[in-house]
Design an enzyme around this catalytic site. Structure first.
Site, PDB file in Angstrom:
ATOM      1  N   ARG A  45       0.844  -1.213   0.000  1.00 11.75           N
ATOM      2  CA  ARG A  45       0.000   0.000   0.000  1.00 11.75           C
ATOM      3  C   ARG A  45       0.874   1.257   0.000  1.00 11.75           C
ATOM      4  NH1 ARG A  45      -2.342  -3.649  -0.903  1.00 11.75           N
ATOM      5  NH2 ARG A  45      -4.143  -4.597   0.076  1.00 11.75           N
ATOM      6  N   SER A 117     -10.684  -1.084   4.135  1.00 11.56           N
ATOM      7  CA  SER A 117      -9.795  -1.445   5.248  1.00 11.56           C
ATOM      8  C   SER A 117      -9.256  -0.174   5.891  1.00 11.56           C
ATOM      9  CB  SER A 117      -8.616  -2.272   4.741  1.00 11.56           C
ATOM     10  OG  SER A 117      -9.086  -3.365   4.015  1.00 11.56           O
ATOM     11  N   GLU A 214      -4.430   2.602   7.063  1.00 15.34           N
ATOM     12  CA  GLU A 214      -4.242   2.508   5.610  1.00 15.34           C
ATOM     13  C   GLU A 214      -4.833   3.756   4.959  1.00 15.34           C
ATOM     14  OE1 GLU A 214      -5.219  -1.251   3.664  1.00 15.34           O
ATOM     15  OE2 GLU A 214      -5.988  -0.145   1.943  1.00 15.34           O
TER      16      GLU A 214
HETATM   17  C1  LIG Z   1     -15.578  -0.409   0.375  1.00 15.62           C
HETATM   18  C2  LIG Z   1     -14.112  -0.201   0.048  1.00 15.62           C
HETATM   19  C3  LIG Z   1     -13.287  -1.306  -0.124  1.00 15.62           C
HETATM   20  C4  LIG Z   1     -11.927  -1.146  -0.406  1.00 15.62           C
HETATM   21  N1  LIG Z   1     -11.156  -2.262  -0.572  1.00 15.62           N
HETATM   22  C5  LIG Z   1      -9.851  -2.118  -0.858  1.00 15.62           C
HETATM   23  C6  LIG Z   1      -9.024  -3.266  -1.074  1.00 15.62           C
HETATM   24  O1  LIG Z   1      -9.471  -4.402  -1.015  1.00 15.62           O
HETATM   25  N2  LIG Z   1      -7.717  -3.075  -1.345  1.00 15.62           N
HETATM   26  C7  LIG Z   1      -7.174  -1.827  -1.432  1.00 15.62           C
HETATM   27  O2  LIG Z   1      -5.973  -1.724  -1.705  1.00 15.62           O
HETATM   28  N3  LIG Z   1      -7.927  -0.733  -1.209  1.00 15.62           N
HETATM   29  C8  LIG Z   1      -9.240  -0.844  -0.936  1.00 15.62           C
HETATM   30  N4  LIG Z   1     -10.002   0.268  -0.716  1.00 15.62           N
HETATM   31  C9  LIG Z   1      -9.328   1.558  -0.734  1.00 15.62           C
HETATM   32  C10 LIG Z   1      -9.131   1.920  -2.207  1.00 15.62           C
HETATM   33  O3  LIG Z   1      -7.893   1.436  -2.664  1.00 15.62           O
HETATM   34  C11 LIG Z   1      -9.029   3.305  -2.407  1.00 15.62           C
HETATM   35  O4  LIG Z   1     -10.233   3.814  -1.912  1.00 15.62           O
HETATM   36  C12 LIG Z   1      -8.923   3.599  -3.896  1.00 15.62           C
HETATM   37  O5  LIG Z   1      -7.678   3.191  -4.417  1.00 15.62           O
HETATM   38  C13 LIG Z   1      -9.087   5.000  -4.019  1.00 15.62           C
HETATM   39  O6  LIG Z   1      -9.398   5.264  -5.336  1.00 15.62           O
HETATM   40  P1  LIG Z   1     -10.026   6.639  -5.664  1.00 15.62           P
HETATM   41  O7  LIG Z   1     -10.049   6.691  -7.152  1.00 15.62           O
HETATM   42  O8  LIG Z   1     -11.292   6.826  -4.885  1.00 15.62           O
HETATM   43  O9  LIG Z   1      -8.871   7.615  -5.145  1.00 15.62           O
HETATM   44  P2  LIG Z   1      -8.867   8.772  -4.107  1.00 15.62           P
HETATM   45  O10 LIG Z   1      -9.365   8.358  -2.766  1.00 15.62           O
HETATM   46  O11 LIG Z   1      -9.474   9.935  -4.792  1.00 15.62           O
HETATM   47  O12 LIG Z   1      -7.282   8.970  -4.014  1.00 15.62           O
HETATM   48  C14 LIG Z   1      -6.432   8.142  -3.275  1.00 15.62           C
HETATM   49  C15 LIG Z   1      -5.075   8.834  -3.183  1.00 15.62           C
HETATM   50  O13 LIG Z   1      -4.468   8.884  -4.466  1.00 15.62           O
HETATM   51  C16 LIG Z   1      -4.264  10.226  -4.869  1.00 15.62           C
HETATM   52  N5  LIG Z   1      -4.630  10.280  -6.287  1.00 15.62           N
HETATM   53  C17 LIG Z   1      -5.801   9.881  -6.868  1.00 15.62           C
HETATM   54  N6  LIG Z   1      -5.764  10.079  -8.194  1.00 15.62           N
HETATM   55  C18 LIG Z   1      -4.547  10.620  -8.453  1.00 15.62           C
HETATM   56  C19 LIG Z   1      -3.899  11.054  -9.642  1.00 15.62           C
HETATM   57  N7  LIG Z   1      -4.504  10.993 -10.832  1.00 15.62           N
HETATM   58  N8  LIG Z   1      -2.639  11.542  -9.531  1.00 15.62           N
HETATM   59  C20 LIG Z   1      -2.015  11.629  -8.332  1.00 15.62           C
HETATM   60  N9  LIG Z   1      -2.572  11.245  -7.170  1.00 15.62           N
HETATM   61  C21 LIG Z   1      -3.818  10.751  -7.234  1.00 15.62           C
HETATM   62  C22 LIG Z   1      -5.179  11.079  -4.009  1.00 15.62           C
HETATM   63  O14 LIG Z   1      -4.658  12.373  -3.835  1.00 15.62           O
HETATM   64  C23 LIG Z   1      -5.169  10.290  -2.709  1.00 15.62           C
HETATM   65  O15 LIG Z   1      -4.021  10.566  -1.947  1.00 15.62           O
HETATM   66  C24 LIG Z   1     -11.360   0.152  -0.483  1.00 15.62           C
HETATM   67  C25 LIG Z   1     -12.183   1.265  -0.313  1.00 15.62           C
HETATM   68  C26 LIG Z   1     -13.544   1.099  -0.058  1.00 15.62           C
HETATM   69  C27 LIG Z   1     -14.400   2.316   0.113  1.00 15.62           C
END
Ligand SMILES: Cc1cc2nc3c(=O)[nH]c(=O)nc-3n(C[C@H](O)[C@H](O)[C@H](O)COP(=O)(O)OP(=O)(O)OC[C@H]3O[C@@H](n4cnc5c(N)ncnc54)[C@H](O)[C@@H]3O)c2cc1C
Length: 218
Positions: A45, A117, A214
């Site tokens: 992560r 998580s 996380e």
């Molecule tokens: C129900 C649920 C289950 C989940 N299960 C898992 C799992 O099994 N495994 C796991 O690893 N994660 C899990 N997650 C967490 C998940 O990995 C993150 O929520 C996901 O990666 C975030 O994606 P997002 O597009 O919403 O990014 P955001 O939350 O918008 O961004 C995440 C981070 O990346 C940065 N970021 C986003 N896009 C960019 C970009 N284009 N350039 C630079 N920085 C950027 C943001 O600034 C932030 O710091 C889960 C979340 C939820 C809500």
């Protein structure tokens, strides 16, 4: 964009094994550069974008290499048992098995606010894991990098009796998956942070293991 930032993963598989490269815009110079997989310094992560290049680049594209056939990883949690119910092991049945397990354990974020998580699975020295196995023979453990073992944060929290634990504020530990903190009507993010702190302290007091969030706390 978030996949290379966070090296997302689940059930023993991480996105780093599928990312060929990504392109990103330098927020200072406006120049776009390409990061090869090895430049991204992936960890559990974790990546260069959460450390030395934190908030410095905007990721504009990611190239993934997917496989049509690959050794199936079914050693995590109850994947093997779930696949058995669906038929022969294949990419399709493993995928469906993991979807089924997740649907049965994770709350729907459209109904109950959550961030998946909340804590990382702690990675400890092998000797720490061995001592824990002596005390708790049923503790789930997974291989990590050389000399280290990954523990299941959800199991540690569950063993402290915190699965389903609710605070008056509305912050709660999910009743089906102890690794998930849910928002059941809290008035402030502080209430979630308070519960997270309480959970981490309780686990530390019982097992001597430090839980690290996380999620990114703003
Ligand atoms: C129900 C649920 C289950 C989940 N299960 C898992 C799992 O099994 N495994 C796991 O690893 N994660 C899990 N997650 C967490 C998940 O990995 C993150 O929520 C996901 O990666 C975030 O994606 P997002 O597009 O919403 O990014 P955001 O939350 O918008 O961004 C995440 C981070 O990346 C940065 N970021 C986003 N896009 C960019 C970009 N284009 N350039 C630079 N920085 C950027 C943001 O600034 C932030 O710091 C889960 C979340 C939820 C809500």
């Amino acid at each position: 964009g978030a996949t290379p930032v966070q090296n997302i993963g689940a059930y023993g598989v991480e996105i780093k094994d599928f990312i060929v490269n990504c392109t990103a815009l330098d927020l200072n110079s406006g120049l776009e550069i390409t990061f090869k997989n090895e430049d991204i310094k992936f960890g559990y992560r974790d990546s260069i974008f959460k450390n030395e290049l934190k908030d410095k680049y905007f990721i504009t594209s990611v190239t993934y290499r997917l496989y049509t056939s690959r050794e199936l990883n079914m050693n995590y949690g109850s994947v093997k048992e779930e696949v058995k119910k669906l038929g022969e092991p294949s990419l399709k049945t493993v995928r469906q098995a993991i979807i089924n397990i997740r649907n049965s354990k994770l709350p729907d974020h459209k109904i109950l606010g959550n961030a998946g998580s909340f804590f990382k699975n702690p990675i400890v020295e092998n000797k720490v894991a061995k001592n824990l196995i002596k005390q708790y023979p049923e503790i789930p453990t997974y291989d990590a990098e050389k000399g280290k073992t990954k523990l299941a944060a959800g199991w540690l929290i569950d063993q402290c009796g915190l699965k389903g634990y609710k605070m008056v504020s509305g912050a709660a530990v999910h009743e089906k998956q102890a690794l998930v903190i849910i928002n059941n009507g809290v008035q402030s993010g502080k209430h979630i942070a308070d519960l997270a702190e309480f959970v981490a302290k309780t686990v530390h007091d019982k097992f001597g293991i430090a839980l690290e969030p996380e999620v990114k706390i703003l």
